[in-house]
Design a protein around this motif. Structure first.
Motif, PDB file in Angstrom:
ATOM      1  N   TYR A 115      -8.277  -7.864  59.752  1.00 21.09           N
ATOM      2  CA  TYR A 115      -8.621  -6.952  58.661  1.00 21.09           C
ATOM      3  C   TYR A 115      -9.426  -7.723  57.624  1.00 21.09           C
ATOM      4  CZ  TYR A 115      -8.130  -3.222  55.208  1.00 21.09           C
ATOM      5  OH  TYR A 115      -8.388  -2.200  54.312  1.00 21.09           O
ATOM      6  N   ARG A 116     -10.484  -7.094  57.106  1.00 20.74           N
ATOM      7  CA  ARG A 116     -11.346  -7.726  56.114  1.00 20.74           C
ATOM      8  C   ARG A 116     -11.019  -7.185  54.718  1.00 20.74           C
ATOM      9  NH1 ARG A 116     -14.958 -12.132  56.367  1.00 20.74           N
ATOM     10  NH2 ARG A 116     -15.739 -12.329  58.498  1.00 20.74           N
ATOM     11  N   PHE A 117     -10.177  -7.890  53.988  1.00 21.47           N
ATOM     12  CA  PHE A 117      -9.841  -7.477  52.630  1.00 21.47           C
ATOM     13  C   PHE A 117     -11.075  -7.504  51.729  1.00 21.47           C
ATOM     14  CE2 PHE A 117      -5.833  -8.854  54.403  1.00 21.47           C
ATOM     15  CZ  PHE A 117      -4.922  -7.935  53.901  1.00 21.47           C
ATOM     16  N   SER A 118     -11.969  -8.439  51.968  1.00 26.24           N
ATOM     17  CA  SER A 118     -13.136  -8.612  51.106  1.00 26.24           C
ATOM     18  C   SER A 118     -14.129  -7.464  51.212  1.00 26.24           C
ATOM     19  CB  SER A 118     -13.847  -9.926  51.439  1.00 26.24           C
ATOM     20  OG  SER A 118     -14.297  -9.924  52.785  1.00 26.24           O
ATOM     21  N   GLN A 120     -13.239  -4.217  51.226  1.00 27.39           N
ATOM     22  CA  GLN A 120     -12.708  -2.996  50.627  1.00 27.39           C
ATOM     23  C   GLN A 120     -13.538  -2.588  49.408  1.00 27.39           C
ATOM     24  OE1 GLN A 120      -8.620  -4.173  49.838  1.00 27.39           O
ATOM     25  NE2 GLN A 120      -7.915  -2.963  51.562  1.00 27.39           N
ATOM     26  N   ASN A 122     -13.816  -1.606  45.814  1.00 27.55           N
ATOM     27  CA  ASN A 122     -12.878  -1.986  44.759  1.00 27.55           C
ATOM     28  C   ASN A 122     -13.498  -1.835  43.385  1.00 27.55           C
ATOM     29  OD1 ASN A 122     -10.424  -2.990  43.725  1.00 27.55           O
ATOM     30  ND2 ASN A 122     -10.285  -4.483  45.383  1.00 27.55           N
ATOM     31  N   ASP A 233      -6.469  -0.056  43.816  1.00 29.49           N
ATOM     32  CA  ASP A 233      -5.774  -1.186  44.432  1.00 29.49           C
ATOM     33  C   ASP A 233      -4.586  -0.728  45.271  1.00 29.49           C
ATOM     34  OD1 ASP A 233      -7.546  -2.967  43.397  1.00 29.49           O
ATOM     35  OD2 ASP A 233      -6.295  -3.637  41.755  1.00 29.49           O
ATOM     36  N   ASN A 236      -6.026   0.526  48.521  1.00 25.15           N
ATOM     37  CA  ASN A 236      -6.454  -0.567  49.391  1.00 25.15           C
ATOM     38  C   ASN A 236      -5.274  -1.302  50.011  1.00 25.15           C
ATOM     39  OD1 ASN A 236      -9.145  -0.022  48.995  1.00 25.15           O
ATOM     40  ND2 ASN A 236      -9.411  -1.541  47.373  1.00 25.15           N
ATOM     41  N   ILE A 237      -4.185  -1.418  49.252  1.00 25.68           N
ATOM     42  CA  ILE A 237      -2.986  -2.047  49.803  1.00 25.68           C
ATOM     43  C   ILE A 237      -2.459  -1.233  50.977  1.00 25.68           C
ATOM     44  CG2 ILE A 237      -0.542  -2.512  49.340  1.00 25.68           C
ATOM     45  CD1 ILE A 237      -1.388  -3.363  46.503  1.00 25.68           C
ATOM     46  N   SER A 240      -4.656  -1.524  54.010  1.00 25.28           N
ATOM     47  CA  SER A 240      -4.605  -2.827  54.668  1.00 25.28           C
ATOM     48  C   SER A 240      -3.423  -2.947  55.620  1.00 25.28           C
ATOM     49  CB  SER A 240      -4.538  -3.944  53.618  1.00 25.28           C
ATOM     50  OG  SER A 240      -3.288  -3.970  52.962  1.00 25.28           O
TER      51      SER A 240
END
Length: 496
Positions: A115-118, A120, A122, A233, A236-237, A240
């Motif tokens: 998974y690419r958190f970067s 998202q 935001n 946020d 996105n959490i 994820s």
């Protein structure tokens, strides 16, 4: 040789003694002073860097205590060769680099990540927000000098021999009992519910609490329902962790409650001040949500992040106060209305849920800083927190009124969502004007505003919403800032 480390002027906002000490350590580790020669006499060195002799003497004494220097009777201070060699031996020997493997096969990060958190979508806030003339930024505060001074006193008190034993050791998975007691006695009654110590967990802010809750309750394909627009946020959490999101529209009474909640496993809401619109959920909807949770068997995450900031009408009790089935997980921040950078909050929920969160927290970071916990406990116990909130409510109430008057006068073609308080307002621009364009042009004229697009999940999200935070901007700058913003909106609005 030492003088070149002191050519740069000292920072007047920092203690002189600390700055001299830092520069001397840098010079010592750089090896610029012979080990067999004493450092310059205090009088000579003080004169060369234009400070008092006592200041230099104190620095030399501190460096000797820390092992960088050693005092030789009648000769002065010498560099402690043993200590310095220990420091230097930590560095990698350059010869070892010759036998390191080559870099012919670089690490493939894309192949390893699931998974690419970067990537998202935001909220983006400029790091230089304080340089804007009119910072209508959300989530930042004007400095309260009284609270800063009192917090410093509490940190100092927490560091005394009386309190040090409470934070010197590792708490493992426990919290400071004094802080838990203060939360139960001072914070919870204002939120309309009670709790036992085993129903409280201290967190590194509300954000940390949401991540831990998602770790427990979210799974790939599991359904999480939330508001739209909603807190980015949190969204996105949940994403994820592989959750399927279903959103529910928000109006002037908060999130709409309907049979569409059937099938949800977790419902996330911000009833006190909805993020980002700042509306407060009505009592009727609160009760309807609790009834729906029992009917459809889902848990509720209640993010009560600005509970204290109502300026009109009585404070509404939290959902947790009406919970009779153990379904509500109450998330709160202690630091957001005080010092956002402090990062302290708590969760209150059924004891079985707290036990699971505590076990998870132990694996993640064991516990928040025990020193910060004790300082916050003292800050609460001495009444400083309540005093801060009273001052903050007074200041924000004046700003809230000023921003509503300013919008009415300078942005007549815009519609503001009415609220009962908070620290931001939600603004609807004319239909033909995009928030992103306003944001870009406003920044060029020293105005910081936030486009609201990112708060919506759907592809058909409106593009003409702005969030205007007012906690960080001085009261006297609100009207001129809105006047300048009004001219930008007028310029971007096509003539009829």
């Amino acid at each position: 040789m030492l003088e070149r480390y002191f050519e740069k002027p000292f920072d007047p906002n920092r203690r002189l003694q600390h700055q001299i000490q830092e520069r001397l350590i840098e010079a010592i580790l750089a090896g610029i002073w012979p080990l067999h020669d004493p450092l310059p006499a205090t009088r000579v060195f003080a004169k060369s860097i234009r400070v008092s002799r006592n200041t230099v003497a104190l620095v030399y004494e501190r460096l000797a205590e820390d092992g960088y220097l050693k005092s030789v009777n009648r000769r002065g201070y010498f560099i402690n060769e043993t200590h310095i060699r220990e420091q230097l031996n930590i560095r990698i020997d350059d010869r070892a680099r010759d036998i390191l493997p080559s870099a012919r096969r670089p690490f493939d990060l894309d192949k390893r990540l699931t998974y690419r958190f970067s990537e998202q979508a935001n909220i983006r806030k400029p790091a230089n927000w304080q340089s804007f003339e009119f910072p209508f930024i959300y989530g930042q505060l004007s400095a309260d000098k009284t609270s800063v001074a009192r917090w410093r006193d509490c940190v100092r008190l927490a560091g005394t021999a009386q309190h040090a034993p409470t934070w010197i050791g590792d708490l493992v998975d426990k919290d400071d009992p004094m802080l838990v007691d203060q939360i139960i006695r001072r914070s919870l009654p204002q939120r309309g519910f009670r709790a036992d110590p085993d129903q409280i967990l201290v967190t590194i802010g509300a954000q940390n609490a949401l991540f831990m809750i998602a770790s427990l309750f979210c799974k790939p394909g599991g359904r999480v329902d939330m508001e739209d627009p909603g807190y980015v946020d949190a969204r996105n959490i949940f994403l994820s962790f592989g959750a399927d999101l279903k959103t529910h529209r928000v109006d002037s009474n908060g999130m709409r409650i309907s049979e569409a909640l059937a099938g949800a496993e977790l419902v996330y809401v911000t009833p006190g001040h909805q993020s980002p619109t700042n509306v407060t959920m009505s009592m009727e909807r609160r009760l309807s949500l609790l009834a729906a949770a029992e009917t459809h068997d889902f848990a509720i995450v209640e993010d009560d992040y600005e509970h204290e900031l109502n300026f009109i009408g009585a404070q509404k009790p939290s959902l947790r106060g009406f919970d009779r089935t153990g379904r509500v997980i109450h998330v709160a921040s202690l630091s957001k209305p005080l010092f956002p950078g402090l990062r302290l909050g708590f969760v209150s929920a059924d004891a079985a849920i707290i036990a699971e969160l505590r076990a998870l927290r132990r694996l993640m970071f064991r516990h928040p800083s025990a020193l910060d916990q004790r300082a916050m406990a003292l800050f609460l116990a001495e009444g400083h927190y309540d005093s801060h909130i009273r001052r903050q409510r007074k200041a924000l109430s004046a700003k809230w009124n000023a921003i509503l008057r300013g919008i009415d006068k300078h942005l007549p073609t815009c519609h503001v969502t009415m609220t009962t308080g908070g620290s931001a307002v939600w603004l609807q621009l004319p239909a033909t004007v995009t928030a992103e364009t306003v944001q870009d042009q406003a920044a060029q004229e020293g105005i910081l505003v936030e486009a609201g697009d990112v708060h919506y999940l759907g592809a058909e999200a409106p593009k003409n919403r702005l969030r205007l935070g007012f906690a960080a901007i001085p009261l006297e700058k609100i009207a001129p800032g809105l006047e300048r913003l009004g001219r930008i909106v007028e310029r971007l609005t096509p003539s009829p």
